[in-house]
Design an enzyme around this catalytic site. Sequence first.
Site, PDB file in Angstrom:
ATOM      1  N   SER A 150       0.833  -1.200   0.000  1.00  0.00           N
ATOM      2  CA  SER A 150       0.000   0.000   0.000  1.00  0.00           C
ATOM      3  C   SER A 150       0.871   1.254   0.000  1.00  0.00           C
ATOM      4  O   SER A 150       1.669   1.447  -0.896  1.00  0.00           O
ATOM      5  CB  SER A 150      -0.960  -0.036   1.197  1.00  0.00           C
ATOM      6  OG  SER A 150      -1.889   1.012   1.141  1.00  0.00           O
ATOM      7  N   ASP A 302      -3.055   6.082  -3.724  1.00  0.00           N
ATOM      8  CA  ASP A 302      -1.845   5.450  -3.193  1.00  0.00           C
ATOM      9  C   ASP A 302      -1.339   4.378  -4.169  1.00  0.00           C
ATOM     10  O   ASP A 302      -1.988   4.102  -5.183  1.00  0.00           O
ATOM     11  CB  ASP A 302      -2.110   4.901  -1.794  1.00  0.00           C
ATOM     12  CG  ASP A 302      -3.073   3.733  -1.761  1.00  0.00           C
ATOM     13  OD1 ASP A 302      -3.746   3.489  -2.783  1.00  0.00           O
ATOM     14  OD2 ASP A 302      -3.166   3.061  -0.723  1.00  0.00           O
ATOM     15  N   ASP A 304      -1.228   1.131  -4.507  1.00  0.00           N
ATOM     16  CA  ASP A 304      -2.034   0.000  -4.983  1.00  0.00           C
ATOM     17  C   ASP A 304      -3.459   0.414  -5.318  1.00  0.00           C
ATOM     18  O   ASP A 304      -4.304  -0.426  -5.612  1.00  0.00           O
ATOM     19  CB  ASP A 304      -2.013  -1.162  -3.991  1.00  0.00           C
ATOM     20  CG  ASP A 304      -2.747  -0.865  -2.695  1.00  0.00           C
ATOM     21  OD1 ASP A 304      -2.736   0.303  -2.263  1.00  0.00           O
ATOM     22  OD2 ASP A 304      -3.321  -1.803  -2.097  1.00  0.00           O
ATOM     23  N   ASP A 306      -6.085   1.788  -3.641  1.00  0.00           N
ATOM     24  CA  ASP A 306      -7.298   1.553  -2.863  1.00  0.00           C
ATOM     25  C   ASP A 306      -7.682   2.773  -2.020  1.00  0.00           C
ATOM     26  O   ASP A 306      -8.824   2.909  -1.600  1.00  0.00           O
ATOM     27  CB  ASP A 306      -7.207   0.281  -2.012  1.00  0.00           C
ATOM     28  CG  ASP A 306      -6.051   0.269  -1.036  1.00  0.00           C
ATOM     29  OD1 ASP A 306      -5.302   1.258  -0.962  1.00  0.00           O
ATOM     30  OD2 ASP A 306      -5.897  -0.747  -0.328  1.00  0.00           O
TER      31      ASP A 306
END
Length: 572
Positions: A150, A302, A304, A306
């Site tokens: 993340s 961010d 990734d 999400d």
Amino acid sequence: MIYVDPKILERVNQWLTPVFDQKTQHTIKEMIAYDPEGLEDSFYRNLEFGTGGMRGIMGVGDNRINKYTLGKNSQGIANYLYKQFPNQPLKVAIAYDCRHNSKELAKVVADVFSANNITVYLFSNLRPTPELSFSVKELGCQCGIVLTASHNPPEYNGYKVYWQDGGQLVPPQDAEIIAEINNLQYGHVKFEAREELIHFVDSALDEAFAKASVKNGSFNTPQTAKDNLKIVFTSLHGTSITMVPKVLEMAGYNNVLLVEEQSAPDGDFPTVESPNPEEPEALKMALELAENEKADIVIGTDPDCDRLGIAVRDTDGKLKLLNGNQAMVVMSHFLLEQWKKEGKLNGKQFLASTIVSTPMVKDITESYGVLYKEGLTGFKWIAKMVKDFPELELIGGGEESFGYMVGDFVRDKDAVTATLLACEIAAQKKNEGSSVYGYLQELYKDYGYYLEQLVSMVKKGKKGEEEILAMMRSLRENPLKEIDGSKVIRIEDYQSGKSLNMKDGSISEMDLPRSNVLIFYTEDGSKIAARPSGTEPKIKFYMSVNERTEDDHYDAAKLQKKIDRIKTELNL
């Protein structure tokens, strides 16, 4: 002579056997000779699953992300899949983000599953985490894995596990899988791939996911309103560049400016100190571009994809960053409005949030006569609600950490669809002569003014972990009696599962899984929560204060001063 704890040395010696490659063994010998402190931190425990899966620093050892720890995870999951789905063809989907070694580690994970005669659908390049969640269901897989850390620093990587519903692991699967993994030795891991079982997937799933995002995130916005909205978007060197511009274009948003310097995926995140849209500094370049281009809205995601950060123009025309709670409030109310307009509210819907998020979402949801459900921190608990209440439809779900999910076609926070939803709100409000900021102010007038702030204290390594546990223990043994001059009237301890009424001393049981969280409620409506992070070496304090006034005048500075006093009082 350098001293190494015998228990740690015993773990180290296991990694100096022929099960591990020569490079790994050489690195460990170097650490024994020259870096005993690093050796201790690399081996003093097994890296554990937390709120958002497993995250850790890359390197050698049981407490690091590497070929062997991820291989052992994958072998344990493979064994568990055979127990849970006997006589069924097993399928696993695997995706990864922009981080160093993600592609290579994803292939290692794919190799292990294929070596266990499990069909693997592997993305051939980086993709957003929500697309993996979608793909698990779309491909009929029993499990999904995404390699991501993340928004953690560049030295981190991670491993998230999704189940057949597209949601992350929750009880009892998580504990059962961990037990399966812990029962394994590294020598039990099958690394020899069956390449014919590994299928690379991309464009077909991209198209299906994009169409589903547009379907769920669009709400009859006139094309003229879309054309009149100027958007600045940054992927912060992450995976969203593969999907967000495509979805916005499919939805009819053509006035989108990309922060080109941050568009190329890069695990070093060279233009930001931290690729975390929760932190204002991460959106600095996007905000500068928006000022130069007179854009209406700024959105950054961010690595990734999400979480998302949003900036909109205030009543003075200045760009203002919304915090995660504010974004969630606006999105939730807008969705409820749209569902009501379309005549879709019939008592069989719900909206979801988490125990550390703003209480304002509950007030808004219940004002529409819609069920409100609250879970522990993390979207896996919202996904579990969808599974536990199949008779109900999820309208949306969010939490303070800059994440939102629209409907349940993705069973995790989804910055792709949430970005589109934010643009829909901005376009419609501008078309009506208002703005996202104006919309938020109207909601404050209707529901009371809420202000929240998160304080995170970083405590790294073994020593840091001990300090965090000591802080939580102290809060339990010496609970707060008063906060900013207001008496504490209720304490919820999610570790014991008990809620203490401070007025009469009565104790009631809470119907949520156990978790290391404490929440204090005061007479004046303030709410303070403390919890160790499940994904980072941090302890987090969540503060929420609010007020209602007769004349609709809200003094944000007054509430900020209240939060500042609370921070001082708690030595934060």
